[in-house]
Design a protein around this motif. Structure first.
Motif, short mmCIF file in Angstrom:
data_model
loop_
_atom_site.label_atom_id
_atom_site.label_comp_id
_atom_site.label_asym_id
_atom_site.label_seq_id
_atom_site.Cartn_x
_atom_site.Cartn_y
_atom_site.Cartn_z
N ASP A 1 -10.18 -0.73 9.86
CA ASP A 1 -8.92 -1.41 9.56
C ASP A 1 -7.79 -0.64 9.57
OD1 ASP A 1 -6.89 -3.05 8.18
OD2 ASP A 1 -8.38 -4.03 7.48
N ASP A 2 -6.86 -0.85 10.57
CA ASP A 2 -5.68 0.03 10.73
C ASP A 2 -4.73 -0.17 9.67
OD1 ASP A 2 -4.86 -2.62 11.57
OD2 ASP A 2 -3.76 -1.85 13.28
N ALA A 3 -4.71 -1.36 9.00
CA ALA A 3 -3.84 -1.53 7.76
C ALA A 3 -4.29 -0.85 6.62
CB ALA A 3 -3.52 -3.10 7.74
N GLU A 4 -5.62 -1.02 6.30
CA GLU A 4 -6.32 -0.28 5.38
C GLU A 4 -6.09 1.20 5.44
OE1 GLU A 4 -10.28 -1.79 3.87
OE2 GLU A 4 -10.85 -0.02 5.05
N LEU A 5 -6.23 1.80 6.61
CA LEU A 5 -5.97 3.21 6.89
C LEU A 5 -4.73 3.52 6.58
CD1 LEU A 5 -7.96 3.38 10.37
CD2 LEU A 5 -8.31 4.99 8.25
N ALA A 6 -3.68 2.78 6.95
CA ALA A 6 -2.19 3.20 6.83
C ALA A 6 -1.91 3.17 5.01
CB ALA A 6 -1.15 2.31 7.26
N ARG A 7 -2.43 2.34 4.31
CA ARG A 7 -2.47 2.28 3.08
C ARG A 7 -2.87 3.64 2.31
NH1 ARG A 7 -3.89 -3.13 3.49
NH2 ARG A 7 -6.01 -2.72 2.41
N ALA A 8 -4.39 3.94 2.99
CA ALA A 8 -4.96 5.13 2.41
C ALA A 8 -4.31 6.14 2.80
CB ALA A 8 -6.30 5.20 3.14
N ARG A 9 -3.63 6.55 3.97
CA ARG A 9 -3.02 7.61 4.44
C ARG A 9 -1.48 7.90 3.62
NH1 ARG A 9 -0.61 5.95 9.25
NH2 ARG A 9 1.18 5.13 7.85
N ASP A 10 -0.95 6.71 3.11
CA ASP A 10 0.05 6.70 2.27
C ASP A 10 -0.18 7.32 1.01
OD1 ASP A 10 1.61 5.82 4.34
OD2 ASP A 10 1.60 3.87 3.56
N GLN A 11 -1.47 6.77 0.33
CA GLN A 11 -1.83 7.30 -0.82
C GLN A 11 -2.44 8.67 -0.80
OE1 GLN A 11 -4.70 4.36 -2.49
NE2 GLN A 11 -5.30 5.67 -4.12
N LEU A 12 -2.95 9.23 0.17
CA LEU A 12 -3.50 10.41 0.42
C LEU A 12 -2.54 11.60 0.80
CD1 LEU A 12 -6.81 9.92 2.18
CD2 LEU A 12 -6.55 10.49 -0.24
N SER A 13 -1.58 11.23 1.43
CA SER A 13 -0.57 12.21 2.05
C SER A 13 0.18 13.17 1.00
CB SER A 13 0.65 11.60 2.55
OG SER A 13 1.37 10.53 1.83
N GLU A 14 0.38 12.83 -0.39
CA GLU A 14 0.96 13.54 -1.52
C GLU A 14 -0.01 14.51 -1.88
OE1 GLU A 14 0.09 11.29 -5.43
OE2 GLU A 14 1.26 10.00 -3.98
N HIS A 15 -1.33 14.64 -1.36
CA HIS A 15 -2.35 15.73 -1.61
C HIS A 15 -2.50 16.65 -0.52
CE1 HIS A 15 -4.17 13.76 -5.22
NE2 HIS A 15 -3.39 12.75 -4.75
N GLY A 16 -1.79 16.40 0.54
CA GLY A 16 -1.91 17.37 1.82
C GLY A 16 -1.94 16.81 3.02
N THR A 17 -2.20 17.30 4.08
CA THR A 17 -2.34 17.10 5.55
C THR A 17 -3.41 16.12 5.75
OG1 THR A 17 -1.39 19.17 6.21
CG2 THR A 17 -2.33 17.75 7.82
N VAL A 18 -2.88 14.80 6.23
CA VAL A 18 -3.84 13.73 6.49
C VAL A 18 -3.58 12.88 7.70
CG1 VAL A 18 -2.86 12.20 4.74
CG2 VAL A 18 -5.41 11.74 5.45
N LYS A 19 -4.48 12.58 8.60
CA LYS A 19 -3.86 11.87 9.72
C LYS A 19 -5.42 10.64 9.74
CE LYS A 19 -2.87 13.13 13.81
NZ LYS A 19 -1.38 12.66 13.45
#
Length: 312
Positions: free
Chosen positions: A38-56
């Protein structure tokens, strides 16, 4: 641009335990690639995780071997060689045997048995060439003892356990390790995204409650720390929580007794409606149930669902 950080790939990293495993890896200094359908779910996860480091994030269906090979190629192009793979992707289908279809088994096995196989075989050539790498497969207590009303899930998880344990044997001395991870119930909020068949509202009531109450379920953040630590240490097996440890020992000592106990539990669970083999997502089943008692009992699970991207 290739990252100078070590790289971890987490299929199923967009929500629940996978999201928390990804966060733990980021906090340990890894660049993390998360993958899901799910690309929308991934986008939310990326936004949530990005403050912790490098995520794609990458859209990928682990049931598709070519898609997984493409995923590994893209991750290595973007972030560098994959040092750690932890496959978390999974589905939960709950209901009595009479309401289970062959398609339910196929979907479970394709996702939770073939998924880890596809992912591991895709990263292995590079890891073996470098004589370095960590592979973790998230199975379940349901891959050690088959619980009632979870037969497609248990069938797939038993396959994942067999593959992961055999992989550890095959890789001995190669510099690459394979870790079989067997968690018990965790408060990830996954009961809201599980699927229920038969008397789906009643199935949701018992499963959602069990997956939310302390003692029966464990703190998901703690579980993620145990998972990542075990994989990085190269342990062959990681049992997460008291339930898998007890199940592993009791089943090993008295398999017949364990099976009979599961049979008794099965008789206590909701009966079947043979005409109802369609799957209803947990959120839909909860709405149909509309029980104040169950809402109270699943309070901690619902809080975890909001926190761990289990809701749209």
């Amino acid at each position: 641009m290739v990252s100078t950080l070590k790289t971890a790939l987490v299929p199923g990293g967009s929500r629940g335990l996978g999201l928390l495993v990804s966060r733990e890896l980021l906090d340990r200094g890894f660049a993390v690639a998360i993958a899901a359908r799910d690309d929308a779910e991934l986008a939310r996860a990326r936004d949530q995780l990005s403050e912790h480091g490098t995520v794609k994030d990458y859209v990928c269906d682990v049931r598709d071997t070519e898609a997984v090979q493409g995923l590994v190629h893209d991750v290595e192009r973007d972030l560098g060689p994959i040092d750690v793979l932890i496959t978390v992707a999974g589905i939960i289908q709950t209901g009595p045997l009479e309401a289970v279809t062959l398609e339910h088994f196929r979907d479970a096995i394709d996702t939770m048995t073939y998924g880890p196989i596809h992912c591991a075989l895709a990263v292995l050539p590079s890891m073996r060439g470098r004589r370095s790498g960590r592979i973790g497969t998230v199975a379940s207590v349901g891959g050690l003892v088959s619980p009632p009303h979870l037969l497609p899930y248990a069938t797939a998880k038993f396959g994942a356990v067999g593959f992961s344990e055999g992989l550890a044997v095959a890789l001995a001395g190669s510099g690459v390790t394979a870790t079989t991870i067997a968690p018990g119930l965790m408060r990830t909020g996954s009961h809201e995204r599980a699927f229920f068949t038969g008397q789906s509202e009643k199935e949701y009531a018992w499963f959602g409650t069990a997956a939310s109450l302390p003692v029966l379920s464990m703190n998901a953040e703690r579980a993620a720390r145990i998972v990542v630590a075990g994989v990085l240490a190269g342990k062959p097996t990681v049992l997460v929580g008291w339930l898998p440890k007890v199940a592993h020992r009791v089943h090993g000592l008295a398999p017949g007794l364990t099976t009979r106990a599961m049979g008794i539990a099965n008789r206590l669970l909701p009966g079947a409606r043979p005409e109802q083999s369609d799957l209803r997502e947990g959120r839909e089943a909860a709405s149909g149930l509309n029980s104040k008692v169950v809402k109270v009992l699943t309070t901690l699970g619902s809080k975890a669902a909001r926190k761990n991207n289990e809701r749209g």
